[in-house]
Design an enzyme around this catalytic site. Structure first.
Site, PDB file in Angstrom:
ATOM      1  N   ARG A  34      -8.851   9.053   9.053  1.00 16.79           N
ATOM      2  CA  ARG A  34      -7.427   9.383   9.055  1.00 16.79           C
ATOM      3  C   ARG A  34      -7.188  10.865   9.361  1.00 16.79           C
ATOM      4  O   ARG A  34      -6.162  11.214   9.942  1.00 16.79           O
ATOM      5  CB  ARG A  34      -6.804   8.999   7.712  1.00 16.79           C
ATOM      6  CG  ARG A  34      -6.629   7.497   7.577  1.00 16.79           C
ATOM      7  CD  ARG A  34      -6.020   7.085   6.253  1.00 16.79           C
ATOM      8  NE  ARG A  34      -5.658   5.670   6.268  1.00 16.79           N
ATOM      9  CZ  ARG A  34      -5.232   4.990   5.225  1.00 16.79           C
ATOM     10  NH1 ARG A  34      -5.106   5.605   4.063  1.00 16.79           N
ATOM     11  NH2 ARG A  34      -4.924   3.715   5.327  1.00 16.79           N
ATOM     12  N   GLY A 382      -1.514  -1.540   5.356  1.00 19.71           N
ATOM     13  CA  GLY A 382      -0.281  -2.104   4.812  1.00 19.71           C
ATOM     14  C   GLY A 382       0.888  -1.982   5.755  1.00 19.71           C
ATOM     15  O   GLY A 382       1.689  -2.918   5.915  1.00 19.71           O
TER      16      GLY A 382
END
Length: 401
Positions: A34, A382
């Site tokens: 990330r 998500g």
């Protein structure tokens, strides 16, 4: 949505909401995916003379400082990736943050401490959240949203702050949204979806929406045992959500009606106990059994070799693939073979392949696959799922305004 090319950033304080929620083990980052994903946006802003203020959450602290969730190690790694120093503010909107931001020269960058150390970040009270957003807005002239993994959250730095500053999307979010549109609009077929992970309940919404879009849905991981149980098979002590059985049966029936093929495991790797994923201690009682013959005292922990071959066959002619969730306990070598096989099948296909963030993205890296060979590896598990469910994501809606 405006992009960073639409902003005049030279000499301006640019607040970049990133998603730097990386896994840590004893203060050591175990997967920096990330950080690397957002680094190009930060670098581009710095090259254009911006004073960049990066902010993120990490973990789930309870609205107050907690050393185990400090972003200090992330500041070090971000600096290594950018090839320049990253100043670190020891708080979010306090004296350290104000002083660190004030000291920035053009082309310099700072990282604020964990946003969730302030209760206002995640508050459900609009006024409390807004008050925190007001304080954050005081640190910047412009806002760039590039934390795709957080855009499904109605949090101060994601939802409220863009309304207070001129804003744009960063390159990462622009890429993520473009990829997700390829999975929902004018999809190239056959479109195959691979869903794993532990719980059916986590994937209910996305299955519901994909029943009108996908051609095949391959089910693995812990959630597969609820499907097998719904078909009348014993699953031993495998993970099972009995309350989801009616939903599973409904989806299987709707699949038949909509010509969507569900592909379930035909054999599984089982053991009497969950493996030690830290020491990788050998599993002595591991065995392969048919999916309808799981012993009463054992649990399924991976798909078996016949299922690996079956999944590879069902992926071979795909033109579009979305994969979310490992199909076994990939953190232990004995039960990593299924997830390896799925990843390899994606690479062997001619499809546009999307790895949907979360544990699937971590598995790709941990198991040694070349990330560049996949069509796209998402940074937001998500968020990706909620987009595919057809939900409005607060962070994206805020950036469109």
């Amino acid at each position: 949505m405006k992009t960073i090319e639409d902003l005049d950033v030279a000499g301006k304080r640019v607040f970049v909401r990133a998603d730097l929620n990386v896994p840590l083990s004893g203060g050591t980052i175990t997967d920096d995916g990330r950080i690397r994903a957002v680094a190009p946006t930060i670098a581009k802003l710095l090259e254009r003379g911006a004073k960049v203020v990066v902010a993120s959450h990490l973990g789930r602290p309870k609205g107050e400082p907690d050393p185990q969730f400090s972003l200090a190690p992330v500041a070090v790694r971000l600096g290594e990736i950018l090839g320049r120093p990253v100043a670190f503010a020891a708080d979010t909107v306090g004296e350290s943050a104000k002083a660190t931001v004030a000291a920035l020269a053009d082309g310099e960058v700072t990282l604020l401490e964990n946003l969730r150390f302030n209760a206002g970040e995640t508050s459900k009270d609009d006024a409390e959240r807004g008050a925190f957003a007001d304080e954050l807005a005081g640190l910047a002239d412009l806002y760039v949203g590039d934390g795709f993994g957080a855009v499904h959250r109605k949090h101060a730095s994601v939802y409220d702050l863009p309304a207070r500053l001129p804003h744009a999307v960063g390159d990462l979010i622009a890429t993520e949204v473009g990829v997700l549109k390829r999975l929902t609009e004018e999809v190239e077929r056959p479109y195959v979806v691979v869903l794993g992970g532990s719980k059916v309940s986590d994937k209910v919404g996305v299955i519901d929406n994909l029943l009108g879009k996908a051609d095949r849905i391959l089910i693995g991981g812990g959630m597969a045992y609820t499907f097998l149980y719904a078909l009348g098979h014993e699953v031993g002590i495998s993970l099972l959500q009995k309350d989801q059985v009616p939903t599973v049966l409904e989806y299987l029936e709707r699949g038949k009606q909509n010509n969507v093929e569900f592909v379930l495991p035909v054999d599984v790797a089982v053991s009497a106990s969950f493996p030690d994923t830290k020491t990788h201690a050998p599993v002595e009682d591991f065995e392969i059994v048919d999916a309808d013959g799981i012993p009463a005292d054992k649990e399924g922990l991976d798909i078996g070799p016949k299922t690996r071959a079956l999944f590879a066959e069902k992926l071979a002619d795909a033109k579009t693939v979305f994969w979310n969730g490992p199909v076994g306990v990939f953190e232990h070598p004995t039960f990593a073979e299924g997830t390896k096989a799925v990843a390899q099948a994606l690479l062997d296909s001619d499809a546009f392949t999307v790895v949907g963030g979360g544990d699937s993205a971590a598995a790709v890296r941990i198991l040694g696959f070349d990330e560049e060979k996949f069509g796209h590896i998402s940074t937001g598990g998500g968020a990706s799922l909620e987009y595919l469910e057809g939900k409005t994501l607060p962070g994206l809606a805020a950036l469109e305004g």
